[in-house]
Design a protein around this motif. Sequence first.
Motif, mmCIF file in Angstrom:
data_model
loop_
_atom_site.group_PDB
_atom_site.id
_atom_site.type_symbol
_atom_site.label_atom_id
_atom_site.label_comp_id
_atom_site.label_asym_id
_atom_site.label_seq_id
_atom_site.Cartn_x
_atom_site.Cartn_y
_atom_site.Cartn_z
ATOM 1 N N LEU B 323 0.832 -1.200 0.000
ATOM 2 C CA LEU B 323 0.000 0.000 0.000
ATOM 3 C C LEU B 323 0.871 1.255 0.000
ATOM 4 O O LEU B 323 0.684 2.171 -0.810
ATOM 5 C CB LEU B 323 -0.904 -0.030 1.240
ATOM 6 N N VAL B 324 1.835 1.290 0.900
ATOM 7 C CA VAL B 324 2.684 2.478 0.991
ATOM 8 C C VAL B 324 3.483 2.638 -0.303
ATOM 9 O O VAL B 324 3.522 3.723 -0.896
ATOM 10 C CB VAL B 324 3.620 2.388 2.213
ATOM 11 N N ALA B 325 4.076 1.545 -0.788
ATOM 12 C CA ALA B 325 4.881 1.643 -2.008
ATOM 13 C C ALA B 325 4.021 2.102 -3.180
ATOM 14 O O ALA B 325 4.421 2.987 -3.960
ATOM 15 C CB ALA B 325 5.516 0.279 -2.316
ATOM 16 N N ALA B 326 2.814 1.524 -3.292
ATOM 17 C CA ALA B 326 1.953 1.873 -4.428
ATOM 18 C C ALA B 326 1.521 3.326 -4.343
ATOM 19 O O ALA B 326 1.578 4.059 -5.336
ATOM 20 C CB ALA B 326 0.741 0.948 -4.451
ATOM 21 N N LEU B 327 1.105 3.744 -3.149
ATOM 22 C CA LEU B 327 0.638 5.126 -3.004
ATOM 23 C C LEU B 327 1.772 6.103 -3.288
ATOM 24 O O LEU B 327 1.592 7.105 -3.986
ATOM 25 C CB LEU B 327 0.091 5.349 -1.587
ATOM 26 N N ALA C 9 0.683 10.798 0.394
ATOM 27 C CA ALA C 9 -0.117 9.635 -0.005
ATOM 28 C C ALA C 9 0.262 8.417 0.826
ATOM 29 O O ALA C 9 -0.601 7.663 1.291
ATOM 30 C CB ALA C 9 0.078 9.352 -1.491
ATOM 31 N N GLY C 10 1.580 8.228 1.023
ATOM 32 C CA GLY C 10 2.030 7.081 1.805
ATOM 33 C C GLY C 10 1.498 7.134 3.225
ATOM 34 O O GLY C 10 1.137 6.112 3.810
ATOM 35 N N ALA C 11 1.422 8.353 3.777
ATOM 36 C CA ALA C 11 0.967 8.497 5.156
ATOM 37 C C ALA C 11 -0.498 8.093 5.312
ATOM 38 O O ALA C 11 -0.924 7.666 6.382
ATOM 39 C CB ALA C 11 1.167 9.937 5.619
ATOM 40 N N VAL C 12 -1.265 8.209 4.208
ATOM 41 C CA VAL C 12 -2.678 7.848 4.255
ATOM 42 C C VAL C 12 -2.841 6.379 4.656
ATOM 43 O O VAL C 12 -3.810 5.999 5.323
ATOM 44 C CB VAL C 12 -3.336 8.102 2.871
ATOM 45 N N ALA C 13 -1.867 5.564 4.259
ATOM 46 C CA ALA C 13 -1.976 4.131 4.512
ATOM 47 C C ALA C 13 -1.859 3.794 5.996
ATOM 48 O O ALA C 13 -2.385 2.771 6.442
ATOM 49 C CB ALA C 13 -0.903 3.384 3.731
ATOM 50 N N ILE C 14 -1.178 4.652 6.751
ATOM 51 C CA ILE C 14 -0.853 4.298 8.141
ATOM 52 C C ILE C 14 -2.099 4.024 8.996
ATOM 53 O O ILE C 14 -2.189 2.958 9.618
ATOM 54 C CB ILE C 14 0.026 5.400 8.799
#
Lengths: 147, 655, 191
Positions: B323-327, C9-14
Amino acid sequence: MMRRTLVALALAVAGAGAQAVPESLPPRADSALEARTSAVAAQLRCPVCQGVSIQDSPAELAQQMRGVVRDQLAAGRSPEEVKAYFISKYGEWILLEPEARGFNLLAYGLPALLIVVGLGVVAVVVRRNSARAPAPASAAVGVDEEP
Amino acid sequence: MTRLIGLDALWLSLAVSLFGVLLVPAAIIRRRPEWLAWTRSAVYTNFALLTLAAGAMVYGLVAHDFSISYVAQVGSRATPLLFTVISLWGALEGSILFWAWVLAFYAAAVLWVNRDREGTLVPYASAVILAVAVFFGILLVGPANPFHLVSPVPPDGPGPNPLLQNHILMAVHPPLLYLGYVGLTVPFAFAVAAMLNGEVLQDHWVVLARRWTLVAWALLSAAIIAGMWWSYEVLGWGGYWAWDPVENASFMPWLTATAYLHSVMVQERRGLLRLWTLNLVVATFVLTILGTFLTRSGIVSSVHAFTQGTIGWYFLAFIGVVLVAALVLVAGNSDRLKSEGQLGGVISRDTVFLLNNLLLTAFTFTVLVGTLFPLVAEAARGVKVSVGEPFFNRMTLPICVALLFLMGVGPALPWRGVSNDEARSRLLPPAVGAALALVIALMSGVRMPYALLAWVSAGYAIAAVLREYQRGVGGRMRARGERWLVALVRLVRGNRRRYGGFLSHIGVFVVALAIATSSALRREHEQTLRPGESMSLAGFEIRLDKVSGREEPQRAVIGAAVTILRGGAVLRRMEPRMNFYPTQQSPVPTPDVRSTPAGDLYLTLMAFRPDGTTATIKAIHEPLVPWIWIGGMIVILGALVALWPTPARATEAAA
Amino acid sequence: MNWRRALIAGAVAIPVLFFFAWGLTRDPGEIPSPLPGRAAPDFALEVFAPGEPPLARAVGDTVRASALKGRIVVLNFWASWCLACRDEHTILSQGARAYADQPVTFLGVLYNDEPRKGNAWIAEMGGQSYPSVNDPGARTAIEYGLYGVPETFFVNAEGRVVRKHTGPIPAAVLKGILDSLLAAPRAATTP
C-alpha cells in the motif's frame, strides 16, 4: 477401531436430525403467515451458520428459530417486535442488515456520497474535456469508429 | 525424503526470488544493465523449484506420507484419489503453496511471451513479481510451512474438509480462482515497472497490462461463476451468492479489473484518465491481497476462513509495504500523468464510459464498506453487527440496474459526440427491446420491481448491442456483397476487441436476467413425508419413496429416494442426501438438482427419522438458473474472442 | 517524482494499517451475549435424567427457573452429539458435588437431542451428579440466545444472568465464578 467409533458417533449425530421431525405432520400451512414468516426470517442471521439467514439455512436451530418467528407472528406480534425479541437474545449481530440509524448510517451513506461526488467529478471532467460541438473524427480515433 | 525435497525446494526458491529482486537495485547502482538478464534465470529457476515443491506435496498426498505435516492435516487413506490430489488447495498451507506456484508460473509465462522484447520493462516487471514471490516464500518457510516433520508418523489422517470433497467443482473452482487472482499481479507488476523506469507515459506497458488483465479477468470470471455453481450444488440452500467475505474478496478485484478494462479504452483512444487507469491497476492488485488477508487471517468471519494464526500479521505487513509503495509511486508520478486529450463530446460513448467507471467504483466501494463495516462498528461502537445479503442487495441492486442500462446506451452512442437529434435517433430504437422485455417479464409472472427493471434495462441493452452487430454485418453485406454469416465472422475478426467485448456483454445480460428471474419467481415448499406420500410445487409432484442409509469408506450417507412426477408421468428419480463425516459435528447436505433450460427443481433433505419412517424435504423451484452458468460461459467466450491474437496484433506485440 | 505528494499519499496508509492491526486482535467468532445483567428468561422443562443423590430430581418433574430464585443456578446446555461436551462433563459433575451444600443448583439442558440418547450418553460417561431437563424445539435455547453447545449460563440469587461461558468450561473458571457469586452479598429474598 478408532474409525469405527467415529462412524458410530457420526450416526448418533444422524439421530439428532430426527428431533426436528414432528410426530404429526403439520397441517396445511397458512400461506399468508408463511409469507410474513419468510420475510422476517430472511432478515435474521443463522447463529450456527455463516452469513446465511434462518430462512435459507437448513440447520436445525435455524428451522426452530423460524418456528419461533412463526409463533410470535401468529400470536399477533409485529415483525418489528419479533426482531426486537431476537436482538434482546442475540444482540444486534442477529440482524443480517444493520439498522439504518446512528453510526450505522455510515454504511449506507458513504457509498451514496461517493456516487454523488463522483457524478460531480464526471460532470466537471466531461465539461472541461469535451469538444464544444460534435467534432469531426479526430486523429486519435481508431478503426472502431462507425462509418 | 519427499518432505526434505519439498522443504529444500522452498528455501532455494526463496533465495532465488530474493536474488532476482535484488538484481534490479544492484544493476542500477553499479550501472551494470547487463545484470538484468539474470532476472530471467531467477524467474525460470524459481518456477522449476516451486514446481518441484508442489510436486513433492502432491506426491506426499497421493503416497499418504503422513510424516509431512500438511498431509497429516488433510490426508486420509479413505479419501478418493481425485480429492486427495486436490486437497493440495484444501487448507491454508497447501493453498499458499499453490498460490506461490501459480505466481511463479505467471512470472515464467510473462517472460516467455515477451522473450524478444528489449528494454528494462520486462526485467523490472519480473522483479516485481519475484518480490511478491518473496513474500509467499517467507510464508512458506515460516507460518505456512506445509513440510513440517510429524513424529511419530500417524497411521492415518482426518481427510480434507467434507465441504471440499463433496463435489467435482472443487477441482475446478479453486485453480481458476488462483489463476485469475494471482494473474492480476502481472498488470500491477507492469505498472510498477513503468513507474520505476520512467516509461509510464509510453504505450507498451499499457498494452501488456491490458492483455494480461484480460487473461486474468477471464479466469477470475470463470472462477466466480464456478464458485457460484459450486455453492449452489453443495451448500443446500438453493442460492449461489451469499455476499460472504470470501465471495466479496474475489468480486471486488473483478469489479475494479472490469472498470480498468473500460477506462483503458478511453486512455488509449483519448489520452485521458491515465492516472485513474493506473490507480485501477494498483487498486485491483491491492484488493486481491486485501481479500486474501481478510479471509485468511480470520479478521472477518467467513464460511471458508482458514484457521487463524500468526499469518494475519505477515499479510498485514505485506499489505503495508504494498500500500505504501503503491501510493508513494502513484502520487509521485501523478504530475507526469496529466491528461492531455479531449473527450468526444457530452453525449458520447466517452461519457458513458466515465459513468460506467464511476458505478463500478461505487460498486466496489459498497462491497468493501459492507465487508469491513462489522469491524468498523466494533471499533467505533464496541458492538458486533452483521452485514449480510439484505444490505448488499439493497445497496447494489440500483447500481446493477444502472450498469445494465449503460451497457445499452454505450454501444448505441458513437465515440464522437452527437447532437441531440442524432442521439435521439440512436437511443430510441432499442427501447423496442425494453418494451418487449417488459411484456415477456410480466407475462412470465415477474412482479418484483428490481427484476422488472433488470428485464427492461437488459432488453434495451440487448437490442442496442444486436443493432450494433446488425449495422456492422449489414454494412459489410451492402459494401462487399458478403453473405451474412461470412460478414459476421469477418466483422468479428476485423475487430475482436470490440465484438468480443459485446459478446461478453451479452453474457452479462443473460446472467443478469437469470439472476433477476430466478430470485423473483423462486418458490419453495418444505414438508415432512412418509414413504409413499407426496407434496406438490410449481406443477411437480414430489413423492418420497424410501429413506435409506449406507456407509462409504470416508463417510456415512443417508439418502431420501424421491420420484418427480408431472401429470401422473414419472419425470425423474432424485436422491437428496445427508453425509456424515467422522470429523464433522453437523451433517453436510448434498442437494439433488434437476436442471432444465426453463429452470431447476432443487431438493434438500432437511431431516429424517433413523428408522426411515419419515423425511423432511425442502423443494425449491428456481426458473432460469442454468442460464447463469451459460451466461457466464458466454462472458468468458467473449473474453477469448477479444484475446485471440490477430496476425496484425501478433506482429505488433512482437515488435 | 513529486516527493511531497508521495509522502502524503504514503501516510494515508498508516491509519488503515493500524485499523487492521487492531482488527487482528479481535475474534470475529466471539459475539458478546446481551443477557448478562438481565433477568434470566423463565422456563418450565421436564427432567429426563435424574442425576444422583443428593442432587437427584425425579424424572418427569418440571423444573421452573422462577422456582430457583434465591439460589445460584449453573445452566449448562449440552447434547450427546457434542464432542466438546465430553471435555467438560467431569468438571461439571464434580463441581456440582463440591457445591452440594451451598445454595447452588446445577442443571443440564439437552439441546436438539433425544432424552434416550442423552441418558445413554450419561451412562457412557459414567453418570452425571446433577439432573438434566429436555428442551423440545430448542425454545429455551433460543430464549437464552444459544449459538451452540456447550454453553454455560450463571444466574445469581436474584435471578439475573451474570455470566455466559462459551465452550467447555475449565474447572478453575467454574470455581472462580461460583466463589465470587457466593461471596457477593445475598439478596433479601434468600429463604
